[in-house]
Design a protein around this motif. Structure first.
Motif, PDB file in Angstrom:
ATOM      1  N   GLU A  83       0.841  -1.196   0.000  1.00 52.13           N
ATOM      2  CA  GLU A  83       0.000   0.000   0.000  1.00 52.13           C
ATOM      3  C   GLU A  83       0.872   1.240   0.000  1.00 52.13           C
ATOM      4  O   GLU A  83       1.743   1.385   0.847  1.00 52.13           O
ATOM      5  N   ASN A 113       0.199   5.252   0.067  1.00 49.08           N
ATOM      6  CA  ASN A 113      -0.760   6.348   0.204  1.00 49.08           C
ATOM      7  C   ASN A 113      -2.213   5.884   0.055  1.00 49.08           C
ATOM      8  O   ASN A 113      -3.007   6.472  -0.647  1.00 49.08           O
ATOM      9  N   ARG A 114      -2.537   4.767   0.707  1.00 53.77           N
ATOM     10  CA  ARG A 114      -3.873   4.164   0.725  1.00 53.77           C
ATOM     11  C   ARG A 114      -4.328   3.680  -0.650  1.00 53.77           C
ATOM     12  O   ARG A 114      -5.522   3.522  -0.911  1.00 53.77           O
ATOM     13  N   SER A 115      -3.385   3.396  -1.531  1.00 55.96           N
ATOM     14  CA  SER A 115      -3.712   2.905  -2.856  1.00 55.96           C
ATOM     15  C   SER A 115      -2.626   1.939  -3.319  1.00 55.96           C
ATOM     16  O   SER A 115      -1.732   1.583  -2.559  1.00 55.96           O
ATOM     17  N   SER A 121       1.645  -5.417   4.346  1.00 59.11           N
ATOM     18  CA  SER A 121       2.255  -4.188   4.832  1.00 59.11           C
ATOM     19  C   SER A 121       2.879  -4.446   6.190  1.00 59.11           C
ATOM     20  O   SER A 121       2.384  -5.281   6.950  1.00 59.11           O
ATOM     21  N   GLY A 175      -6.461  -0.551   2.421  1.00 65.91           N
ATOM     22  CA  GLY A 175      -6.863   0.471   1.445  1.00 65.91           C
ATOM     23  C   GLY A 175      -6.472   0.097   0.034  1.00 65.91           C
ATOM     24  O   GLY A 175      -7.267   0.233  -0.910  1.00 65.91           O
ATOM     25  N   HIS A 220      -8.958  -0.681  -3.111  1.00 67.24           N
ATOM     26  CA  HIS A 220      -8.833   0.180  -4.284  1.00 67.24           C
ATOM     27  C   HIS A 220      -8.592  -0.668  -5.531  1.00 67.24           C
ATOM     28  O   HIS A 220      -9.182  -0.420  -6.589  1.00 67.24           O
TER      29      HIS A 220
END
Length: 184
Positions: free
Chosen positions: A79, A81-83, A115, A123, A127
């Motif tokens: 991941e 930046n949440r993407s 992660s 996230g 996504h």
């Protein structure tokens, strides 16, 4: 099914020793004999630019041909930046273009995210799933795979060292094999 299931693995991290790459290798190691997993490199794919379709870059052509031949796609992502990482998004763009010629169309898939953080790239996982819905990739829903604290799963040689994680990954891959067979 008597045929070996050919599964392309797309790893979102470009770093050679990444947790995500180690996870992809671990998944290949616990997959049933009915599956053959191959990590398909994405680092050398030129950024998607429709202008380049006139003279398709060889790396795009090779990537598209390899994905087109497989039975299923397993996405392994960290991941950022949440993407998802830009390289993974680019690989998806390359494989899904030109419009109407996506090599992903109808191929069963699964997403696993990892992660060192606690939420296991939740996230990025979701996504990516959102993009795969648009691309008509039927994604396995259960079990979900968000592997937090991924930096603790491997020994100094990059081998899976956590028995509970190994058991979970074996279950995940058995369910994925059953999922793919539904579409074969």
């Amino acid at each position: 099914m008597s045929e070996t299931l050919d599964v392309v693995v797309i790893v979102g991290s470009l770093r050679k020793g990444s947790h995500t790459r180690r996870l992809a290798n671990a998944l290949a190691g616990v997959a049933s004999a009915s599956m053959q997993l191959e990590i398909v490199p994405i680092a050398e794919l030129p950024l998607y630019n429709e202008d380049l379709e006139a003279e398709t870059p060889p790396a795009w052509r090779a990537f598209r041909e390899r994905v087109a031949r497989c039975h299923a796609v397993l996405f392994a992502t960290p991941e950022y930046n949440r993407s998802v990482p830009g390289a993974l998004k680019n690989a998806i763009d390359v494989g899904s273009r030109p419009f109407g010629q996506s090599v992903f169309d109808g191929k069963p898939g699964a997403v696993v995210s990892a992660s060192p953080g606690a939420i296991g790239a939740f996230g990025a996982n979701h996504h990516l799933r959102q993009a795969l819905v648009f691309l008509n990739v039927p994604v396995m829903q259960q079990p979900e795979a968000y592997l937090g604290h991924a930096d603790k799963f491997f020994d100094e040689h990059g081998k899976l060292a956590n028995d509970a994680t190994r058991t979970f990954l074996q279950t995940f891959m058995a369910k994925f094999a059953a999922w793919v067979e539904r579409f074969a």
